[in-house]
Scaffold this active site. Structure first.
Site, PDB file in Angstrom:
ATOM      1  CG  HIS A  20      -2.033   0.953   1.149  1.00 46.74           C
ATOM      2  ND1 HIS A  20      -2.697   1.382   2.263  1.00 46.74           N
ATOM      3  CD2 HIS A  20      -2.625   1.581   0.101  1.00 46.74           C
ATOM      4  CE1 HIS A  20      -3.650   2.237   1.917  1.00 46.74           C
ATOM      5  NE2 HIS A  20      -3.620   2.371   0.600  1.00 46.74           N
ATOM      6  CG  PHE A 123       5.210  15.984 -21.206  1.00 45.91           C
ATOM      7  CD1 PHE A 123       6.164  16.277 -20.250  1.00 45.91           C
ATOM      8  CD2 PHE A 123       5.094  16.836 -22.304  1.00 45.91           C
ATOM      9  CE1 PHE A 123       6.978  17.398 -20.364  1.00 45.91           C
ATOM     10  CE2 PHE A 123       5.894  17.960 -22.434  1.00 45.91           C
ATOM     11  CZ  PHE A 123       6.836  18.243 -21.457  1.00 45.91           C
ATOM     12  CB  SER A 124       4.180   9.026 -22.989  1.00 45.57           C
ATOM     13  OG  SER A 124       3.388   9.614 -23.988  1.00 45.57           O
ATOM     14  CG  ASN A 125       7.256  10.124 -18.661  1.00 50.18           C
ATOM     15  OD1 ASN A 125       7.979   9.210 -19.007  1.00 50.18           O
ATOM     16  ND2 ASN A 125       7.328  11.333 -19.207  1.00 50.18           N
TER      17      ASN A 125
END
Length: 134
Positions: A20, A123-125
């Site tokens: 968690h 910005f593909s993160n």
């Protein structure tokens, strides 16, 4: 052989160790991922594998309570943002942070893995924050 969609042993192992509030990042080819034991490099060539395909597979095996995205994705890659929202459950919180802050999470103590894809769109993160399944 494993019956679930996620076959890559390193990604599967990272997901299996998550508790968690722990984190997992999935990144484009240009993200400066530290060269440490958390680096999982899946990139083969430009756009292979695609960021969205890796994310789609990981979400089948990981309970997510929150995601972090770069604020810049809204302006510079709205199609990818739409695709991400299409994969993430509606009850998952989305927090937008500066791209520079995204880079800091690559070395965060709660981060269990940094997955590098072949994605070449800006910005593909994403940072995935784990929830519990109970």
């Amino acid at each position: 052989m494993k019956k679930t969609p996620l076959l890559n042993s390193q990604v599967s192992q990272a997901v299996a160790t998550i508790g968690h509030f722990d984190l997992l990042t999935i990144n484009d080819a240009g993200m400066p991922i530290p060269n440490d034991e958390r680096r999982i490099d899946l990139a083969v060539t430009k756009a292979l594998p695609r960021f969205i395909d890796v994310l789609e597979t990981v979400v089948t095996e990981m309970e997510i309570q929150k995601i972090y995205l770069a604020e810049e994705i809204k302006m510079h890659n709205p199609d990818q943002l739409k695709a991400i929202k299409g994969l993430i459950a509606e009850d998952v919180e989305i927090e937008f942070i500066p791209h520079s802050q995204m880079k800091e999470y690559l070395s965060h103590p709660l981060n269990k893995g940094n997955v590098r894809t072949g994605e070449i769109t800006p910005f593909s993160n994403i940072i995935l924050e784990s929830n519990v399944t109970f």
